[in-house]
Motif scaffolding. Structure first.
Motif, PDB file in Angstrom:
ATOM      1  N   MET A 181       0.882  -1.116   0.098  1.00  0.00           N
ATOM      2  CA  MET A 181       0.095  -0.140   0.007  1.00  0.00           C
ATOM      3  C   MET A 181       0.803   1.235  -0.040  1.00  0.00           C
ATOM      4  O   MET A 181       1.903   1.299   0.619  1.00  0.00           O
ATOM      5  CB  MET A 181      -0.919   0.104   1.243  1.00  0.00           C
ATOM      6  CG  MET A 181      -1.724   1.094   1.330  1.00  0.00           C
ATOM      7  SD  MET A 181      -3.059   0.862   2.982  1.00  0.00           S
ATOM      8  CE  MET A 181      -1.888   1.097   4.160  1.00  0.00           C
ATOM      9  N   TRP A 182       0.454   2.298  -0.856  1.00  0.00           N
ATOM     10  CA  TRP A 182       1.341   3.402  -0.892  1.00  0.00           C
ATOM     11  C   TRP A 182       0.157   4.785  -1.192  1.00  0.00           C
ATOM     12  O   TRP A 182      -0.750   4.402  -1.929  1.00  0.00           O
ATOM     13  CB  TRP A 182       2.408   3.382  -1.737  1.00  0.00           C
ATOM     14  CG  TRP A 182       2.292   3.380  -3.222  1.00  0.00           C
ATOM     15  CD1 TRP A 182       2.046   4.239  -4.069  1.00  0.00           C
ATOM     16  CD2 TRP A 182       1.857   1.948  -3.975  1.00  0.00           C
ATOM     17  NE1 TRP A 182       2.095   3.553  -5.383  1.00  0.00           N
ATOM     18  CE2 TRP A 182       1.743   2.219  -5.240  1.00  0.00           C
ATOM     19  CE3 TRP A 182       1.669   0.805  -3.425  1.00  0.00           C
ATOM     20  CZ2 TRP A 182       1.339   1.438  -6.160  1.00  0.00           C
ATOM     21  CZ3 TRP A 182       1.567  -0.339  -4.545  1.00  0.00           C
ATOM     22  CH2 TRP A 182       1.366  -0.012  -5.898  1.00  0.00           C
ATOM     23  N   ALA A 183       0.559   5.891  -0.893  1.00  0.00           N
ATOM     24  CA  ALA A 183      -0.031   7.033  -1.463  1.00  0.00           C
ATOM     25  C   ALA A 183       0.148   7.372  -2.660  1.00  0.00           C
ATOM     26  O   ALA A 183       1.399   7.301  -2.998  1.00  0.00           O
ATOM     27  CB  ALA A 183      -0.013   8.014  -0.383  1.00  0.00           C
ATOM     28  N   THR A 184      -0.724   7.964  -3.555  1.00  0.00           N
ATOM     29  CA  THR A 184      -0.351   8.124  -5.104  1.00  0.00           C
ATOM     30  C   THR A 184      -0.687   9.692  -5.245  1.00  0.00           C
ATOM     31  O   THR A 184      -0.237  10.355  -6.199  1.00  0.00           O
ATOM     32  CB  THR A 184      -1.102   7.426  -5.919  1.00  0.00           C
ATOM     33  OG1 THR A 184      -2.593   7.493  -5.906  1.00  0.00           O
ATOM     34  CG2 THR A 184      -0.628   6.067  -5.949  1.00  0.00           C
ATOM     35  N   ARG A 185      -1.933  10.157  -4.762  1.00  0.00           N
ATOM     36  CA  ARG A 185      -2.212  11.635  -4.702  1.00  0.00           C
ATOM     37  C   ARG A 185      -2.507  12.161  -3.328  1.00  0.00           C
ATOM     38  O   ARG A 185      -3.499  11.596  -2.772  1.00  0.00           O
ATOM     39  CB  ARG A 185      -3.431  11.902  -5.740  1.00  0.00           C
ATOM     40  CG  ARG A 185      -3.975  13.020  -6.088  1.00  0.00           C
ATOM     41  CD  ARG A 185      -5.247  13.042  -6.635  1.00  0.00           C
ATOM     42  NE  ARG A 185      -6.284  12.495  -5.958  1.00  0.00           N
ATOM     43  CZ  ARG A 185      -6.950  12.829  -4.908  1.00  0.00           C
ATOM     44  NH1 ARG A 185      -6.743  14.159  -4.447  1.00  0.00           N
ATOM     45  NH2 ARG A 185      -7.926  12.224  -4.175  1.00  0.00           N
ATOM     46  N   ILE A 186      -2.185  13.290  -3.069  1.00  0.00           N
ATOM     47  CA  ILE A 186      -2.495  13.809  -1.765  1.00  0.00           C
ATOM     48  C   ILE A 186      -2.898  15.290  -1.972  1.00  0.00           C
ATOM     49  O   ILE A 186      -2.319  16.115  -2.605  1.00  0.00           O
ATOM     50  CB  ILE A 186      -1.163  14.002  -0.748  1.00  0.00           C
ATOM     51  CG1 ILE A 186      -0.392  12.569  -0.707  1.00  0.00           C
ATOM     52  CG2 ILE A 186      -1.573  14.531   0.653  1.00  0.00           C
ATOM     53  CD1 ILE A 186       0.683  12.364  -0.054  1.00  0.00           C
ATOM     54  N   SER A 187      -4.105  15.485  -1.539  1.00  0.00           N
ATOM     55  CA  SER A 187      -4.630  16.912  -1.874  1.00  0.00           C
ATOM     56  C   SER A 187      -4.951  17.594  -0.273  1.00  0.00           C
ATOM     57  O   SER A 187      -4.702  16.988   0.564  1.00  0.00           O
ATOM     58  CB  SER A 187      -5.986  16.921  -2.681  1.00  0.00           C
ATOM     59  OG  SER A 187      -6.813  16.412  -2.279  1.00  0.00           O
ATOM     60  N   GLY A 188      -5.768  18.593  -0.494  1.00  0.00           N
ATOM     61  CA  GLY A 188      -6.064  19.136   0.982  1.00  0.00           C
ATOM     62  C   GLY A 188      -6.964  18.476   1.736  1.00  0.00           C
ATOM     63  O   GLY A 188      -6.714  18.504   2.817  1.00  0.00           O
TER      64      GLY A 188
END
Length: 152
Positions: A82-89
């Protein structure tokens, strides 16, 4: 396994007998439960038990999953990277690969992505990522999911 920017998180998740469908494979809907199990364990490790994102409030807004191989029931767990791909507000995407642990084999069963929205249950509205949450997600940030069907 390292991703493009940060570290992938990997957790072993057990299969349940009830995950099987009439064909003897883990049912497609059960894959979402496996992802949820990995997320719950991962978030506790990533964000800590005292300030778990699950306790703060997070909702699933979207799932996308691509099945690559049938997964038959077995007593050995599967591994979920598992990993993060898009981080927004106020939201972020998590990528996953569902695969055999190294001790079992090398089959990749599915790739998936979930969009999660941070939510304040007290206020009934989305909330913004804190700096600590953002930094934690950045430490696990990586490349987008290489879905086969998106290239068509």
């Amino acid at each position: 396994m390292a991703s493009e920017h940060g570290e992938r998180y990997s957790v072993d998740v057990p299969l349940r007998w009830s995950d099987m469908d009439a064909y003897g494979h883990v049912n497609n809907v059960q894959f979402l439960r496996l992802l949820e199990d990995a997320r719950v364990i991962g978030f506790q490790e990533w964000f800590g038990q005292e300030r778990s994102m699950l306790d703060q409030g997070v909702l699933v807004a979207r799932h996308e999953i691509e099945y690559l191989a049938p997964l038959e029931f077995r007593h050995a767990p599967i591994a979920v990277d598992m990993w993060a791909t898009r981080i927004s507000g106020a939201s972020f995407d998590l990528a996953y690969e569902v695969r055999d642990p190294a001790s079992v084999g090398d089959t990749l069963y599915a790739r998936a992505e979930t969009t999660l929205v941070l939510y304040s249950f007290v206020d009934g509205t989305p909330r913004r990522l804190s700096e600590v949450e953002r930094a934690t997600l950045k430490s696990h940030e990586g490349a987008p999911v290489p879905f086969r069907w998106r290239r068509r």
